[in-house]
Design a protein around this motif. Structure first.
Motif, mmCIF file in Angstrom:
data_model
loop_
_atom_site.group_PDB
_atom_site.id
_atom_site.type_symbol
_atom_site.label_atom_id
_atom_site.label_comp_id
_atom_site.label_asym_id
_atom_site.label_seq_id
_atom_site.Cartn_x
_atom_site.Cartn_y
_atom_site.Cartn_z
ATOM 1 N N ILE A 34 0.913 -1.121 0.100
ATOM 2 C CA ILE A 34 0.117 0.230 -0.068
ATOM 3 C C ILE A 34 1.006 1.248 0.078
ATOM 4 O O ILE A 34 0.515 2.376 -0.736
ATOM 5 C CB ILE A 34 -0.904 0.065 1.046
ATOM 6 N N VAL A 161 -9.659 0.783 2.355
ATOM 7 C CA VAL A 161 -8.079 1.227 2.560
ATOM 8 C C VAL A 161 -7.786 2.781 1.754
ATOM 9 O O VAL A 161 -7.290 3.317 2.352
ATOM 10 C CB VAL A 161 -7.346 0.148 1.776
ATOM 11 N N ASN A 182 -7.548 -6.503 -3.849
ATOM 12 C CA ASN A 182 -6.577 -5.511 -3.345
ATOM 13 C C ASN A 182 -6.014 -4.459 -4.535
ATOM 14 O O ASN A 182 -4.903 -4.234 -4.607
ATOM 15 C CB ASN A 182 -5.432 -6.241 -2.925
ATOM 16 N N TYR A 184 -6.512 -0.928 -5.684
ATOM 17 C CA TYR A 184 -6.837 0.382 -5.159
ATOM 18 C C TYR A 184 -6.908 1.374 -6.118
ATOM 19 O O TYR A 184 -6.135 1.562 -7.124
ATOM 20 C CB TYR A 184 -5.795 0.896 -4.196
ATOM 21 N N SER A 200 -5.692 -1.304 8.009
ATOM 22 C CA SER A 200 -7.107 -1.690 7.960
ATOM 23 C C SER A 200 -7.424 -2.772 8.413
ATOM 24 O O SER A 200 -8.417 -3.297 9.206
ATOM 25 C CB SER A 200 -7.649 -1.510 6.478
#
Length: 315
Positions: A34, A161, A182, A184, A200
């Motif tokens: 991330i 997220v 996943n 984003y 998160s």
């Protein structure tokens, strides 16, 4: 707080496989991904850093994500003026140790200018929204990392997220995007920004187990120590200029520790003999209340206190 650039699959008792990650390795890997994703998508990210355990773990992960290069983001602290001295000392030492840039948005400055008014209960946590949002706008931060976790509070359980905020920093649940596999989506219009939550999927127990594994230093108030406190609203609060104790509230010395750290006026201590990290982990494993549910008065102002603050621009 330095480390390697990522997780390496190893044989563990937990997995029994040389190709599987432990649950902490998996959480670390997700968070590192991330951080790197934000670095590639956004122009001017910033990390919220209060000196609390979640922001400390978040910074540790950022250091890992970009090692041996420096962290490419500044830090931002919204200072209520009622922070614990031990936590501010830790914040400043950490900034100096790693050569980081720190922005401070001061609630006291807004009160001195007459923009904000003190609350009758002395709590300043709800006053953080305006300094935070104006600092984001003035510095043109387009991504803001926060240490929020879904297990903390029901409003945060609904959070993505990547959480899109409008030009007024407000959160609208109808505008949040799906995050399948996943993936984003950081797309945002001019003036908008994205709040990013690398922790998160972590729990309080995960955070402490990771702190133990990585040998991360924390402010001493997270461990049991003798402290002068008084009882209010079912919590042990630290006396201070913010408005406590009042008549009829007796100060006494108790062995306590803090599970979460915020404004002194609304962050309660818990009776505890957990003076080592092993004892803290055992204590948390046996607890049936989240740290915010047990010790944060600002979340008890109403059933929807946190969600209301999110809509206004807070985390």
């Amino acid at each position: 707080m330095t480390g390697t650039t990522g997780s390496v699959a190893t044989v563990t008792e937990e997995t029994g496989s040389p190709y599987a990650l432990s649950h902490l390795d998996a959480l670390e890997s997700e968070a590192v991904h991330i951080f790197r994703e934000v670095a590639g998508e956004f122009e001017n990210p910033v990390i919220l850093f209060s000196g609390g355990k979640d922001s400390i773990v978040m910074l540790h992960l950022a250091l890992k994500a970009f090692a041996p290069a420096p962290v490419p983001f500044a830090l931002l602290h919204v200072d209520t003026g009622h922070n614990f001295p031990e936590v501010l000392d830790y914040r400043d030492r950490t900034v100096a140790r790693h050569g980081l840039r720190l922005h401070v948005a001061s609630v006291q400055d807004y009160i001195d200018r007459g923009v904000l008014k003190e609350r009758p209960d002395g709590t300043r946590n709800p006053l953080q929204t305006l300094p935070l949002t104006e600092k984001i706008q003035s510095e043109k931060f387009d991504a803001v990392f926060g240490g929020g976790r879904r297990d903390e509070e029901k409003a945060r359980a609904k959070e993505r997220v990547f959480s899109l905020r409008d030009e007024f920093s407000q959160w609208d649940p109808r505008r949040q995007r799906p995050e399948l596999w996943n993936l984003y989506n950081g797309r945002h219009a001019p003036g908008e920004h994205v709040r990013v939550f690398p922790l998160s999927n972590w729990t309080e127990l995960d955070v402490w187990q990771y702190i133990a594994r990585e040998g991360i230093e924390l402010p001493e108030i997270y461990y049991a120590h003798e402290r002068e406190v008084f009882r209010r609203g079912g919590m042990w609060l630290t006396a201070g200029e913010w408005g406590g104790p009042k008549d009829g509230e007796t100060v006494e010395k108790r062995l306590v520790r803090y599970r979460t750290v915020g404004d002194m006026s609304c962050t309660g201590a818990v009776d505890s003999q957990a003076d080592t990290i092993e004892k803290v982990i055992a204590e948390i494993a046996a607890s049936r209340l989240t740290e915010r549910g047990a010790t944060r008065a600002d979340d008890k102002l109403s059933e929807a206190a946190m969600e209301d603050r999110k809509r206004e621009g807070y985390f």
